[in-house]
Design an enzyme around this catalytic site. Sequence first.
Site, mmCIF file in Angstrom:
data_model
loop_
_atom_site.group_PDB
_atom_site.id
_atom_site.type_symbol
_atom_site.label_atom_id
_atom_site.label_comp_id
_atom_site.label_asym_id
_atom_site.label_seq_id
_atom_site.Cartn_x
_atom_site.Cartn_y
_atom_site.Cartn_z
ATOM 1 N N GLU A 27 0.815 -1.203 0.000
ATOM 2 C CA GLU A 27 0.000 0.000 0.000
ATOM 3 C C GLU A 27 0.858 1.266 0.000
ATOM 4 O OE1 GLU A 27 -3.125 -0.072 -0.520
ATOM 5 O OE2 GLU A 27 -3.549 2.063 -0.260
ATOM 6 N N ASP A 28 1.932 1.237 0.771
ATOM 7 C CA ASP A 28 2.653 2.490 1.011
ATOM 8 C C ASP A 28 4.019 2.621 0.342
ATOM 9 O OD1 ASP A 28 0.525 3.270 2.545
ATOM 10 O OD2 ASP A 28 1.437 2.721 4.459
#
Length: 731
Positions: free
Chosen positions: A76-77
């Site tokens: 996600e990051d």
Amino acid sequence: MIRQYELVDRVRAYDPDVDEDVLNRAYVFALKAHGAQTRANGDPYFSHPLEVAGILTNLKLDTASIVTALLHDVIEDTDVKLADIEKAFGKEIGRLVNGVTKLTRIELQSDQTKQAENFRKFVLAMSEDIRVLLVKLADRLHNMRTLNFIPKPEKRSRIASETLEIYAPLADRIGMQAMKDELEDLAFAQLNTEARASIVKRLEYLRGGGQDLIQKIIAELQAKLTESGVEAKVKGREKAPYSIWRKMQHKNVAFEQLSDIIAFRVVVPTADKCYEALGVLHALYPSVPGRFKDYISTPKPNGYRSIHTGVIGPQRQRIEVQIRTDAMDEVAEYGVAAHWHYKRQGSDAALDGADKAIIPAPTMGGAKSESAQYRWLRELLDILEHASGPEEFLEHTKLEMFQDQVFCFTPKGELIQLPRGATPVDFAYAVHSQIGDTCVGAKINGRIVQLRSTLQNGDQVDIITSKGQTPSADWEDFVVTGKAKARVRRYVRIQRRGQYMTLGRTVIEKEFRHEGYAFTEKALDGVLKTLQAPTIDDLYAMVGEGLVTGREVIHTVFPGTKPTAKNPQSPVVKPKPRKEGSGVPLRGLIPGMAVHYARCCHPLPGDRIVGIVTTGKGVTVHTIDCVNLEAFSDTPERWIDVAWETDTTMPEHHIGRLHMIASNETGTIGTLGTVIGKNQGNITNLKFVARSTDFFEILVDVEVTDVRHLTNIIAALRATPAINSVERSRG
Ligand code: MN
């Protein structure tokens, strides 16, 4: 920050066969991936997945779960792709990390109505692999622990609400009491700081002032059990502030009894000893009726097992006692995570009679295939799944906080939150204004219901819409949401006004024609003030609604015309200016004699009629069946025989009056006008006699040529669904 070797040591403490290599690789992988990223509090971002992994080591989870925790935010990051993880850590870790990532994405786009959907996706993920959920819960727990670093209060509150409504109940559902309590407490502190503070203060006071008492009770219980030969550990456990608050809210009770705040726990080695301890307690102390529950023979759906009882115990205090084994105690605290731990060790015995529990025994054997290893979890989840659906789940969690709300679902599973008493129309408007406006029917749980039905928790509501459909005025009587009410009112007002305007303009135009003038709006401009109409449209609407008659308007515009409408008993039949001769199509009259048509029965060519001589007014023509004729039965000399001319070539227009009962719905007036117009009738006046929620009663004056013409119109109106009844008005 937990160091690399510390993490490995922690896992090794409960799993001597730990795969150190994979833990070390994951640690380095995540550390590199997050690089220089920082969290809201300025810490390196990597501290977060590391803490999450730490929480999972406390739950004694397997290496794959710990690795997943370390990697849970990289997709996600950071730039890392799922394929990279699969390449480095294999398919299983890839699947787990991907599962957590999916949940994170759902969270990012969640808003109030999406929560049930979130929940379902959660459950899906759970059934796939419980470890995804465990990592997610640990992730949330750490985020909640560091919530105060988020600067925006709205964001903090949103995260806290979500925790309270989704994550804490999920933790509860899989039996993780400690996780649930901490999540709830952290959320409670954010959402209701003052309530929590006051409860904590009260607890401290009780603890301080009553510490001796609690210790005395523990000591006495311990001594008595030992005397009776039951080997037990006795402890006192304080209820979490949020549980106390909810109990106070729910039962509307004050914070007073010890039994509501402290649970005394008697922990014994085996299930048999539980019953033995129970026997000892009941022999020594009077029991409180209605407090005994045996969750050992009948475990809770989340796997919780324990015996509960209430007694008037040491120091004459009413107390609650929970009796359980060490294994049950651990399960109660850590839920499925504890099962996991026991199962991993392959020590079924530790579960103390697991064969009696609802959790099927695992197939461990030599074939430690993944599916066999997790089957018991899947089966547990299956049971949870069937024991209570998301509706019941919501019923038990959110609803305690929102007693005055109902939660319903769209066919797609979206959650719609409504006040109690809400109807399908409220639901439709809550989904979308357009759906509300065009709503024609509804299905609840697949069954067609009335739009005024009351929705129940967990109902799945399917709104049936129809293009071009408009809100109905009588919805206003049963909708409960402000949005629906406002929408319906506004719509009805606009619709009705539009209809009144059309009708009013028609009436005024007709009056102009009648007087031989060309209709212009300009002519009306000058009289708006006199008639107290702000605009021409307002004037039309006033006339349409019957607040001002067409005659009044024409009389104001052309003061020379006679205000006949103000003399409703006997209007003069005015010959049309273009016509020569008397224009009265009646036989049997004395030439020059004034003739009026009675306003009570509105005789039309074709009706059997009679004339009544009225001093100073000439002859009033009534229909033969007019009820008012009875008044003249004593004066037969006033009756004269009259009949309609049959050979008249000029179509004369007469007013027929109709008495109607029509549904009080938007569009009815419009329909009425359309039907009458299609049948060459011309509405000259319209008066509301009565208006109720369901119907209105109206008198409509229609210009027609004769009785057959009016009969046709009546027939057409009777064929119109919105019109309940139509009769000629008989006075
Ligand atoms: Mn995270």
